[in-house]
Design a protein around this motif. Structure first.
Motif, PDB file in Angstrom:
ATOM      1  N   LEU A  18       0.822  -1.212   0.000  1.00 41.98           N
ATOM      2  CA  LEU A  18       0.000   0.000   0.000  1.00 41.98           C
ATOM      3  C   LEU A  18       0.854   1.260   0.000  1.00 41.98           C
ATOM      4  O   LEU A  18       0.626   2.177  -0.787  1.00 41.98           O
ATOM      5  N   LEU A  19       1.860   1.300   0.868  1.00 44.80           N
ATOM      6  CA  LEU A  19       2.643   2.522   1.054  1.00 44.80           C
ATOM      7  C   LEU A  19       3.731   2.708   0.005  1.00 44.80           C
ATOM      8  O   LEU A  19       4.008   3.833  -0.414  1.00 44.80           O
ATOM      9  N   LEU A  20       4.386   1.609  -0.371  1.00 47.19           N
ATOM     10  CA  LEU A  20       5.519   1.661  -1.298  1.00 47.19           C
ATOM     11  C   LEU A  20       5.372   0.566  -2.349  1.00 47.19           C
ATOM     12  O   LEU A  20       6.095  -0.438  -2.325  1.00 47.19           O
ATOM     13  N   PRO A  21       4.449   0.725  -3.292  1.00 45.32           N
ATOM     14  CA  PRO A  21       4.169  -0.357  -4.238  1.00 45.32           C
ATOM     15  C   PRO A  21       5.371  -0.798  -5.071  1.00 45.32           C
ATOM     16  O   PRO A  21       5.423  -1.951  -5.499  1.00 45.32           O
ATOM     17  N   ALA A  22       6.347   0.073  -5.281  1.00 48.06           N
ATOM     18  CA  ALA A  22       7.514  -0.293  -6.087  1.00 48.06           C
ATOM     19  C   ALA A  22       8.617  -0.958  -5.257  1.00 48.06           C
ATOM     20  O   ALA A  22       9.620  -1.415  -5.818  1.00 48.06           O
ATOM     21  N   SER A  23       8.447  -1.047  -3.940  1.00 46.51           N
ATOM     22  CA  SER A  23       9.448  -1.690  -3.079  1.00 46.51           C
ATOM     23  C   SER A  23       9.469  -3.196  -3.339  1.00 46.51           C
ATOM     24  O   SER A  23       8.559  -3.752  -3.957  1.00 46.51           O
ATOM     25  N   LEU A  24      10.523  -3.866  -2.860  1.00 48.59           N
ATOM     26  CA  LEU A  24      10.583  -5.330  -2.995  1.00 48.59           C
ATOM     27  C   LEU A  24       9.348  -6.001  -2.400  1.00 48.59           C
ATOM     28  O   LEU A  24       8.712  -6.815  -3.078  1.00 48.59           O
ATOM     29  N   PRO A  25       8.966  -5.677  -1.153  1.00 48.24           N
ATOM     30  CA  PRO A  25       7.751  -6.308  -0.617  1.00 48.24           C
ATOM     31  C   PRO A  25       6.509  -5.942  -1.431  1.00 48.24           C
ATOM     32  O   PRO A  25       5.648  -6.787  -1.666  1.00 48.24           O
ATOM     33  N   ALA A  28       6.506  -8.043  -4.481  1.00 48.96           N
ATOM     34  CA  ALA A  28       6.231  -9.440  -4.132  1.00 48.96           C
ATOM     35  C   ALA A  28       4.738  -9.651  -3.894  1.00 48.96           C
ATOM     36  O   ALA A  28       4.171 -10.663  -4.327  1.00 48.96           O
ATOM     37  N   VAL A  29       4.103  -8.703  -3.235  1.00 48.43           N
ATOM     38  CA  VAL A  29       2.664  -8.823  -3.003  1.00 48.43           C
ATOM     39  C   VAL A  29       1.914  -8.756  -4.328  1.00 48.43           C
ATOM     40  O   VAL A  29       0.984  -9.527  -4.560  1.00 48.43           O
ATOM     41  N   ARG A  30       2.331  -7.873  -5.220  1.00 50.20           N
ATOM     42  CA  ARG A  30       1.692  -7.790  -6.540  1.00 50.20           C
ATOM     43  C   ARG A  30       1.800  -9.135  -7.266  1.00 50.20           C
ATOM     44  O   ARG A  30       0.829  -9.641  -7.818  1.00 50.20           O
ATOM     45  N   LYS A  31       2.975  -9.737  -7.238  1.00 53.94           N
ATOM     46  CA  LYS A  31       3.169 -11.048  -7.875  1.00 53.94           C
ATOM     47  C   LYS A  31       2.275 -12.095  -7.208  1.00 53.94           C
ATOM     48  O   LYS A  31       1.648 -12.907  -7.889  1.00 53.94           O
ATOM     49  N   ASP A 107       1.680 -23.134   0.340  1.00 55.75           N
ATOM     50  CA  ASP A 107       2.863 -23.545  -0.403  1.00 55.75           C
ATOM     51  C   ASP A 107       4.085 -22.742   0.015  1.00 55.75           C
ATOM     52  O   ASP A 107       5.216 -23.166  -0.233  1.00 55.75           O
ATOM     53  N   ALA A 108       3.863 -21.563   0.638  1.00 52.46           N
ATOM     54  CA  ALA A 108       4.973 -20.728   1.097  1.00 52.46           C
ATOM     55  C   ALA A 108       4.433 -19.603   1.965  1.00 52.46           C
ATOM     56  O   ALA A 108       3.253 -19.266   1.921  1.00 52.46           O
ATOM     57  N   ILE A 109       5.351 -19.033   2.746  1.00 50.49           N
ATOM     58  CA  ILE A 109       5.105 -17.814   3.509  1.00 50.49           C
ATOM     59  C   ILE A 109       6.061 -16.769   2.955  1.00 50.49           C
ATOM     60  O   ILE A 109       7.252 -17.041   2.796  1.00 50.49           O
ATOM     61  N   VAL A 110       5.536 -15.576   2.666  1.00 50.83           N
ATOM     62  CA  VAL A 110       6.365 -14.469   2.185  1.00 50.83           C
ATOM     63  C   VAL A 110       6.432 -13.435   3.299  1.00 50.83           C
ATOM     64  O   VAL A 110       5.404 -12.909   3.738  1.00 50.83           O
ATOM     65  N   THR A 111       7.661 -13.152   3.750  1.00 51.15           N
ATOM     66  CA  THR A 111       7.847 -12.257   4.889  1.00 51.15           C
ATOM     67  C   THR A 111       9.250 -11.672   4.892  1.00 51.15           C
ATOM     68  O   THR A 111      10.183 -12.297   4.383  1.00 51.15           O
ATOM     69  N   GLY A 112       9.387 -10.525   5.484  1.00 56.17           N
ATOM     70  CA  GLY A 112      10.703  -9.964   5.728  1.00 56.17           C
ATOM     71  C   GLY A 112      11.095 -10.106   7.191  1.00 56.17           C
ATOM     72  O   GLY A 112      12.152  -9.637   7.609  1.00 56.17           O
ATOM     73  N   SER A 129      11.862 -14.561   1.812  1.00 49.86           N
ATOM     74  CA  SER A 129      11.884 -13.107   1.818  1.00 49.86           C
ATOM     75  C   SER A 129      11.175 -12.634   0.542  1.00 49.86           C
ATOM     76  O   SER A 129      11.056 -13.397  -0.421  1.00 49.86           O
ATOM     77  N   PRO A 130      10.722 -11.386   0.508  1.00 51.35           N
ATOM     78  CA  PRO A 130      10.123 -10.876  -0.730  1.00 51.35           C
ATOM     79  C   PRO A 130      11.053 -11.027  -1.936  1.00 51.35           C
ATOM     80  O   PRO A 130      10.609 -11.411  -3.026  1.00 51.35           O
ATOM     81  N   ALA A 131      12.357 -10.764  -1.745  1.00 50.56           N
ATOM     82  CA  ALA A 131      13.297 -10.902  -2.851  1.00 50.56           C
ATOM     83  C   ALA A 131      13.383 -12.343  -3.333  1.00 50.56           C
ATOM     84  O   ALA A 131      13.407 -12.612  -4.540  1.00 50.56           O
ATOM     85  N   ALA A 132      13.418 -13.306  -2.394  1.00 51.62           N
ATOM     86  CA  ALA A 132      13.483 -14.715  -2.786  1.00 51.62           C
ATOM     87  C   ALA A 132      12.206 -15.136  -3.497  1.00 51.62           C
ATOM     88  O   ALA A 132      12.243 -15.904  -4.465  1.00 51.62           O
TER      89      ALA A 132
END
Length: 136
Positions: A18-25, A28-31, A107-112, A129-132
């Motif tokens: 929501l706050l930083l849509p272009a950030s890695l997280p 990752a959420v968009r994907k 199938d996975a957890i996405v977290t920093g 991680s979001p990057a992974a």
């Protein structure tokens, strides 16, 4: 046709979307939204609602936009009943994400979050991680 992956995305990653849509997280959420089925529980949704209501976000995004975001998450996420509680994280506040993953057959957890990442994999569920996650 391959079934959509079932993903748990933690609160911080969702708020970053929501706050930083272009950030890695944010990316990752968009994907995750585009390619997978997001999972949520009453506890994870309550935490998201609580975090989004914090006044510290007022200078960055309106309360109306935060409420719209929460409604969007509610619309797209599958709400999973938590039948089996999990107590495994060194931060007990993060157990709700592990419990969601187990109860929702994720199938996975996405977290920093380092406390969650330290458990990778948890009961054969990758914690990425979001990057992974983006690199997959």
């Amino acid at each position: 046709m391959r079934a959509r992956a079932r993903l748990v995305v933690d609160t911080n990653a969702l708020v970053s979307r929501l706050l930083l849509p272009a950030s890695l997280p944010g990316r990752a959420v968009r994907k995750a939204v585009d390619e997978a089925q997001l999972l949520a529980s009453e506890a994870t949704l309550a935490e998201l609602a609580d975090v989004l209501a914090r006044p510290k976000f007022d200078p960055y995004v309106t309360i109306a936009d935060r409420q719209d975001f929460l409604r969007a998450v509610l619309r797209i996420a599958e709400t999973v009943p938590i039948v089996h509680l999990v107590r495994a994280c060194r931060d007990p506040g993060d157990d709700k994400f592990l419990g969601l993953a187990v109860n929702g057959a994720a199938d996975a957890i996405v977290t920093g979050d380092a406390d969650l990442l330290a458990l990778h994999p948890f009961r054969d569920i990758p914690i990425l991680s979001p990057a992974a996650y983006l690199a997959r």
